[in-house]
Design an enzyme around this catalytic site. Sequence first.
Site, mmCIF file in Angstrom:
data_model
loop_
_atom_site.group_PDB
_atom_site.id
_atom_site.type_symbol
_atom_site.label_atom_id
_atom_site.label_comp_id
_atom_site.label_asym_id
_atom_site.label_seq_id
_atom_site.Cartn_x
_atom_site.Cartn_y
_atom_site.Cartn_z
ATOM 1 N N SER A 163 0.823 -1.210 0.000
ATOM 2 C CA SER A 163 0.000 0.000 0.000
ATOM 3 C C SER A 163 0.859 1.263 0.000
ATOM 4 C CB SER A 163 -0.905 0.015 1.229
ATOM 5 O OG SER A 163 -1.656 -1.167 1.333
ATOM 6 N N GLN A 164 0.258 2.326 -0.524
ATOM 7 C CA GLN A 164 0.885 3.660 -0.516
ATOM 8 C C GLN A 164 1.115 4.100 0.943
ATOM 9 O OE1 GLN A 164 -1.957 6.451 -1.981
ATOM 10 N NE2 GLN A 164 -0.569 8.207 -1.878
#
Length: 207
Positions: free
Chosen positions: A52-53
Amino acid sequence: MVEHLRQHHGIRDARVLAAMREVPRHYFVPEALQGNAYGDHALPIAANQTISQPYIVARMSELLELDGDSSVLEIGAGSGYQTAVLARLAGRVLAIERISELARVAQSRIRALNIYNATVKCFDGTLGWSAHAPYDAILAAAGGPEVPEPLMAQLKVGGRLVMPVGERRDAQRLVRVIRNADGYAREDHGACAFVPLIGRYGWSEQT
Ligand code: SAH
């Protein structure tokens, strides 16, 4: 990266910012992409999944409002990065990943970083993990059509659940559910884009 989270995205929780500073993200991405590990974007990992970012990891962690005694259930451990961040913020993290190779690698990375309060197991996380329920906080890092019923049931009264929800895979909203004495309150925290949550209470594998 942490300065960017604070200034650009308005992440204010000092414990979350400290945890993001301490966990080495490059350790969780494929070797060829390690040079990009501290940019604010999702990156591909094995088995067609993504890490994930950083912004979304920080935001979801913040929304869970953890303290050192919290017990957390995580669905979709992937690389193990979010698991490691949660382990810094909570008392205990139970993490589930449906792809066995990812679960195995995530667990070994976490041990190698001397994190002992997080366990990664391989099964369908839409079922929750009843043996350790109820939880103070539940995080799903994959998007489903609705919040799985077993996860709602395994949340403590006063507990927080954060997860991407969307009727279509490409139109997801970040949803927070808070369980209170009378039921559940639901908040919308904006648009997001996650890989699909696949399982009994998620999407089926073919769709
Ligand atoms: N936070 C992770 C994100 C991984 S992507 C990271 O930063 O690395 C989401 C993960 O959810 C994928 O690895 C996918 O395999 C997993 N997943 C999807 N459906 C699942 C389910 N029903 N149970 C457990 N894991 C699931």
